[in-house]
Motif scaffolding. Structure first.
Motif, short mmCIF file in Angstrom:
data_model
loop_
_atom_site.label_atom_id
_atom_site.label_comp_id
_atom_site.label_asym_id
_atom_site.label_seq_id
_atom_site.Cartn_x
_atom_site.Cartn_y
_atom_site.Cartn_z
N ASP A 1 0.17 -3.85 -4.04
CA ASP A 1 -0.28 -2.47 -4.25
C ASP A 1 -1.47 -2.36 -5.19
N TRP A 2 -2.07 -1.18 -5.17
CA TRP A 2 -3.32 -0.87 -5.83
C TRP A 2 -3.15 -0.40 -7.26
N ASP A 3 -4.22 -0.51 -7.99
CA ASP A 3 -4.56 0.40 -9.07
C ASP A 3 -5.69 1.24 -8.49
N VAL A 4 -5.41 2.50 -8.17
CA VAL A 4 -6.38 3.30 -7.43
C VAL A 4 -7.55 3.75 -8.31
N TYR B 1 2.89 11.86 -7.86
CA TYR B 1 2.79 10.56 -7.21
C TYR B 1 2.17 9.52 -8.15
N GLU B 2 2.57 8.28 -7.95
CA GLU B 2 2.06 7.17 -8.74
C GLU B 2 0.80 6.62 -8.09
N VAL B 3 -0.30 6.60 -8.84
CA VAL B 3 -1.56 6.11 -8.29
C VAL B 3 -1.94 4.74 -8.85
N ARG B 4 -1.18 4.25 -9.84
CA ARG B 4 -1.50 2.94 -10.41
C ARG B 4 -0.28 2.01 -10.37
N PRO B 5 0.38 1.91 -9.23
CA PRO B 5 1.62 1.11 -9.19
C PRO B 5 1.40 -0.36 -9.45
N GLY B 6 0.28 -0.89 -9.00
CA GLY B 6 0.05 -2.32 -9.15
C GLY B 6 0.22 -2.81 -10.57
N TYR C 1 0.82 -1.21 0.00
CA TYR C 1 0.00 0.00 0.00
C TYR C 1 0.86 1.27 0.00
N LEU C 2 1.70 1.41 -1.03
CA LEU C 2 2.49 2.62 -1.21
C LEU C 2 1.90 3.54 -2.27
#
Length: 336
Positions: free
Chosen positions: A198-201, A231-236, A169-170
């Protein structure tokens, strides 16, 4: 182990559609000398001199690099999120095939709950949790310690590397994931493992029911603000490629569905969705939006409160079937 790309795996074995349940009933000491004591006091003061803003508390060490709160309300939410992940992964803390790890680090540990659980399950391991905020419990297993550190700065662990590096969860808190994952590669032992969860927000709904809702507007506003701030919101979605670029082998990427709410027919997904709604309603909508929108988009606190309230209200409507994709990606540093 055969490397499997997320794209190939998804194409050959995609997550099944989430069926909707039909329900129409509701819509340390100072003994090293005065100089060290003075320095330590100054450092401690800088770490604990928190930033208070719009009724929430934020970290002051490396002020502004992380845009979510660190107060008790947020810590409660993070602990709920931990239960969400345990439910999602059927009580597993990780998926990497690690064996008898001796030295482990949890990046951006938050409340430290993952590190504590890992230490309980692996008493043979030395477990470190690092974070910008020293908000972790002091009642911990003897094989756990917590450090205040900025994981986005250059590391100094190469001379004492880890068997396992974990991060979860970064999303919305890291600007250069590629650099971070390369630091992980340099700081893990040959043969050791690194795992990111991690997420794809960006939210989705398989039936389009999120379209035009307060939930859709909420994520559109905050994702745009985080992206504009770097910031990266789709890191997954991108983790596997970053692992490959860093030099990892035996990479595996798994994609999971996290619904919002108890609308799924499947009992497992219903539990996951309930935990997800619980963490969001524990002031999660406000926590995610308040700093980024007021600091970077000139929103007022009241405007953020209304946005969060609308998202929360729509989240309680079982006819709105929002979900997110969540990725678990792990890889091994080559033995040679």
């Amino acid at each position: 182990m055969t490397e499997t790309s997320a794209q190939e795996q998804t194409a050959s074995n995609p997550p099944a559609p989430v069926n909707v349940e039909v329900d129409n009933s509701y819509e340390n000491d100072s003994s090293y000398g005065d100089e060290l004591s003075s320095y330590s006091t100054s450092l401690t003061s800088s770490v604990l001199d928190y930033r208070h803003e719009n009724g929430r508390r934020y970290h002051k060490y490396r002020d502004g690099s992380y845009l979510l709160p660190n107060d008790e309300s947020e810590n409660d939410r993070l602990d709920i999120f931990h239960e969400l992940c345990l439910t999602l992964l059927h009580q597993k803390l990780y998926l990497a095939p690690i064996k008898k790890p001796q030295r482990v680090i949890d990046l951006a540990t938050g409340t430290g709950i993952w590190a504590i659980d890992f230490a309980d399950r692996h008493p043979e391991a030395e477990v470190i949790g690092c974070d910008l905020s020293p908000t972790q419990s002091t009642l911990v297993p003897p094989n756990v310690k917590f450090l205040v550190d900025d994981i986005t700065s250059d590391w100094a662990y190469e001379s004492n590397p880890f068997d396992f590096i974990h991060a979860r969860y970064l999303a919305c808190s890291i600007k250069d994931y590629g650099k971070l994952i390369k630091e992980c590669y340099r700081s893990v032992k040959p043969g050791g493992w690194v795992e990111f969860q991690d997420w794809d927000v960006y939210p989705q709904s398989e039936d389009g029911s999120i379209n035009g809702t307060g939930l859709e507007r909420y994520y559109k506003e905050i994702n745009s603000a985080f992206e504009d701030a770097g910031y990266e919101v789709r890191p997954g979605v991108k983790l596997e490629q970053w692992f490959r670029d860093a030099g990892f082998v035996n990479i595996r990427a798994e994609k999971f569905v996290i619904p919002y709410g108890v609308w799924p027919k499947d009992e497992h997904l219903k539990k996951v969705g309930a935990w997800n709604q619980a963490q969001a309603e524990a002031n999660g909508f406000e926590a995610g939006a308040l700093a980024v929108l007021t600091r970077f988009k000139n929103w007022t606190k009241d405007e953020v409160t209304i946005l969060a309230s609308q998202a929360r209200a729509d989240g309680r409507n079982r006819k709105i079937h929002m979900l997110h994709h969540f990725y678990v990606v792990y890889g091994q540093r080559p033995e040679n």
